[in-house]
Write an enzyme that holds these catalytic residues in place. Sequence first.
Site, PDB file in Angstrom:
ATOM      1  CD  GLU A 251      22.086 -54.340 -33.950  1.00 55.50           C
ATOM      2  OE1 GLU A 251      22.663 -53.088 -33.779  1.00 55.50           O
ATOM      3  OE2 GLU A 251      22.452 -55.481 -33.044  1.00 55.50           O
ATOM      4  CB  CYS A 285      23.663 -50.882 -30.856  1.00 56.16           C
ATOM      5  SG  CYS A 285      23.093 -52.749 -30.376  1.00 56.16           S
TER       6      CYS A 285
END
Length: 472
Positions: A251, A285
């Site tokens: 991720e 993110c």
Amino acid sequence: MAPHTVPFIINGEECYAKDTFEVTSPATGEVVHLCGAATVSEADAAVDAAAAAAAPWRDVSVAARRDILLRAADLMNQKRPELGRYLVAEIGQPVDWAEFNLDVTIDMIKDAAGRISTLAGAVPRPANPDTSAMLWREPYGVVLAIAPWNAPYILGTRAVLYPIAAGCTVVLKGSEFAPRIMHSITSIFHEAGLPKGVLNFISTNPAHAPAVTEALIANPLVKKVNFTGSTAVGRIVGKLAGYHLKPIVLELGGKAPSIVWEDANLELAAECCSRGAFLNSGQICMSTERIIVHKKVSEAFQGKLQEAVQKMWPDALVHINPQAVAKNKKLAQDAVDKGASLLNGDINAEEASNTRLRPIVIAKVTTDMDIYKQESFGTSVSLLEVDSEEEALRIANDTEYGLASAVFTEDLRTGFRFAKGIETGAVHINNMSVHDEAALPHGGAKASGYGRFNASAGLEEYLRTKTVTWRG
């Protein structure tokens, strides 16, 4: 008085490294504690402990695993004040970010506990009527989990929670910016009854990190890896995992677009874009990095966005280190030099420390500007104008990243058209791009990674299929 030293936890015991490094608060500049700097030797010891615990933990009943997780959730809730202080000290964010982290984390642990009993294999029917078959779902064994600092309770816990719940054992390599938080996560699981060796924690300094990480991935006892962090480092970790033929969950970074369409509720869009861009100082993110707004409402939206930003973020925001501030200033200056304008913020403002920066909103961004492509991972966001759905989708997808996105429209059909066309792992209609919860699988597309955390998909990542047949 000497500062506290954060120890490792290997095979259920706290141990101290020969070398240490300082952990400094980005908010105050003060050393808050020391942490051991693991070498390959400590890394190997952690893997050995996890490997020794793998078979016994695999055979622990579903009910026993569930109860340990539920106790861990209760303990985390009981220890909120202490855990919150660690987050404020280590990453310099306010108490409300700590509370949000803990709320999400506790819910995630409870959700995983409830899903353990749903893990199941299958009984397919082979072609030969005299043959029977079963598909078993078995835990991989030892998992290496590498977790970042920016949402440390959420990301540190999920890195270990899903492998443990699925019956794997774990070596957690925690961020050097938040080692006490990672230690606390590990300690809570042990206090909840996790057997020795099932979860082991180490951290190290940047000088040792490449050798330690490579040794961990190369170790033949490690069967799978998960990594959350930047795309640049993810490429390195992914390359190592590929060379050693280790499956991996990644991720990584993002450049999340938020599309504000001509029929959008502009107040809602402005509020969500402001929060999505600057929550946790933009160090998420999923943070909104590009706002793609229809020309018909651009002027009105910009005014509402300015109001929202100034109301929600009146002070300079703390970043993890001076380099993060310098990067965002450099991106903004490059954009201004090439013709952009600032709707909010001052590149040259002097703040209380070099880790602080006020939100920067950049209008008239074009493709030749560095900020058009680069992830800022800080307090800056870009505005781009469009007048067609095709152009909005082209810009939204004109990036190597594909983690999260948002769309603002009062017509759900329009929202679904955009959702179908945007190349991201998640699309949030009439909500900010930052959205992560236990019931929803989380992960990206393109250079934002592959594999999924959360929900049943997060558990299934750590189970592999074994086919068993018999005749007669």
